[in-house]
Design a protein around this motif. Structure first.
Motif, PDB file in Angstrom:
ATOM      1  N   LEU A   1       0.840  -1.205   0.000  1.00 42.64           N
ATOM      2  CA  LEU A   1       0.000   0.000   0.000  1.00 42.64           C
ATOM      3  C   LEU A   1       0.871   1.249   0.000  1.00 42.64           C
ATOM      4  O   LEU A   1       0.637   2.175  -0.786  1.00 42.64           O
ATOM      5  CB  LEU A   1      -0.931  -0.013   1.221  1.00 42.64           C
ATOM      6  CG  LEU A   1      -1.848   1.201   1.403  1.00 42.64           C
ATOM      7  CD1 LEU A   1      -2.794   1.364   0.212  1.00 42.64           C
ATOM      8  CD2 LEU A   1      -2.630   1.068   2.707  1.00 42.64           C
ATOM      9  N   LEU A   2       1.873   1.291   0.857  1.00 44.72           N
ATOM     10  CA  LEU A   2       2.748   2.464   0.924  1.00 44.72           C
ATOM     11  C   LEU A   2       3.554   2.659  -0.354  1.00 44.72           C
ATOM     12  O   LEU A   2       3.869   3.793  -0.719  1.00 44.72           O
ATOM     13  CB  LEU A   2       3.702   2.352   2.110  1.00 44.72           C
ATOM     14  CG  LEU A   2       3.098   2.529   3.485  1.00 44.72           C
ATOM     15  CD1 LEU A   2       4.180   2.451   4.556  1.00 44.72           C
ATOM     16  CD2 LEU A   2       2.336   3.843   3.600  1.00 44.72           C
ATOM     17  N   GLN A   3       3.882   1.571  -1.029  1.00 50.45           N
ATOM     18  CA  GLN A   3       4.673   1.671  -2.250  1.00 50.45           C
ATOM     19  C   GLN A   3       3.833   2.034  -3.475  1.00 50.45           C
ATOM     20  O   GLN A   3       4.392   2.446  -4.488  1.00 50.45           O
ATOM     21  CB  GLN A   3       5.447   0.371  -2.494  1.00 50.45           C
ATOM     22  CG  GLN A   3       6.549   0.166  -1.480  1.00 50.45           C
ATOM     23  CD  GLN A   3       7.154  -1.229  -1.506  1.00 50.45           C
ATOM     24  OE1 GLN A   3       6.632  -2.140  -2.150  1.00 50.45           O
ATOM     25  NE2 GLN A   3       8.241  -1.403  -0.790  1.00 50.45           N
ATOM     26  N   SER A   4       2.531   1.907  -3.366  1.00 51.21           N
ATOM     27  CA  SER A   4       1.691   2.306  -4.503  1.00 51.21           C
ATOM     28  C   SER A   4       1.574   3.833  -4.487  1.00 51.21           C
ATOM     29  O   SER A   4       1.304   4.424  -3.451  1.00 51.21           O
ATOM     30  CB  SER A   4       0.322   1.633  -4.457  1.00 51.21           C
ATOM     31  OG  SER A   4      -0.436   2.115  -3.378  1.00 51.21           O
ATOM     32  N   PRO A   5       1.814   4.450  -5.621  1.00 52.53           N
ATOM     33  CA  PRO A   5       1.862   5.919  -5.645  1.00 52.53           C
ATOM     34  C   PRO A   5       0.495   6.546  -5.386  1.00 52.53           C
ATOM     35  O   PRO A   5      -0.540   5.981  -5.742  1.00 52.53           O
ATOM     36  CB  PRO A   5       2.339   6.225  -7.064  1.00 52.53           C
ATOM     37  CG  PRO A   5       1.948   5.032  -7.869  1.00 52.53           C
ATOM     38  CD  PRO A   5       1.993   3.855  -6.938  1.00 52.53           C
TER      39      PRO A   5
END
Length: 188
Positions: free
Chosen positions: A72-76
């Motif tokens: 989730l955090l890595q999805s822009p």
């Protein structure tokens, strides 16, 4: 970027260990399924000791929840323009979140099971995940977002996650159902 684990701040070496564990968790899930997944098995696949793995993850549920949190955090964050309708922006935001584990059947089911667990470390992550999803929906809705509508969108996503986890459809299908429901609610 060094992601902070849920249990402690990490040095670069520790972050590398956690990264290896989360990658190994995905590989073991694909091979063994969620029922067969153990922290011991993941530790072996990552090339670390079981005790080391438990230093970072209290349970397999915690490990799987961490995998989702990191994805989730890595999805822009999506970029929106003023001429985009709120409906289109919310559809895009929730579709993106819904498809984080789309196409990975074992991981998708594991995420649902893990996030519904009682492990205190999972509860902590569940709050962080929920706040991040809320933030992304609020971004999509813009400055004048209605709190009741925002909450309805959160409930829509959570319900779709549970439905997918129960086998009523894939995450890809749930993304389509979410879009249909958003349009029913916002395009009135």
């Amino acid at each position: 970027m060094i992601l902070e684990a849920t249990r402690r701040r990490l040095t670069e070496k520790q972050a590398d260990t956690v990264d290896r564990l989360t990658q190994a968790a995905i590989e073991v899930l694909e091979r063994e399924g969620y029922a067969g997944l153990t922290v011991r098995m993941v530790a072996a696949a990552a090339g670390v000791g079981t005790a080391t793995a438990y230093t970072y993850f209290s349970s397999k549920e915690h490990l799987v929840a961490e995998v989702f949190w990191r994805r989730l955090l890595q999805s822009p964050h999506l970029e929106y323009t003023d001429d985009q309708a709120i409906t289109e922006r919310v559809v895009a935001a929730l579709r993106q979140i819904s498809l984080i584990v789309g196409g990975e059947t074992e991981l998708a089911g594991a995420v649902t099971s893990a996030l519904l667990g009682q492990d205190p470390d999972v509860a902590h992550l569940r709050v962080r995940i929920g706040l991040e999803i809320r933030h992304r929906i609020a971004e999509a809705m813009g400055k004048e977002s209605d709190n009741d509508v925002l909450e309805a969108m959160e409930m829509l996503y959570a319900g779709a996650l549970v439905r997918a986890g129960m086998g009523y459809g894939t995450y890809n299908e749930m993304a389509d159902r979410i879009e249909t429901t958003i349009r029913l609610l916002l395009d009135r």
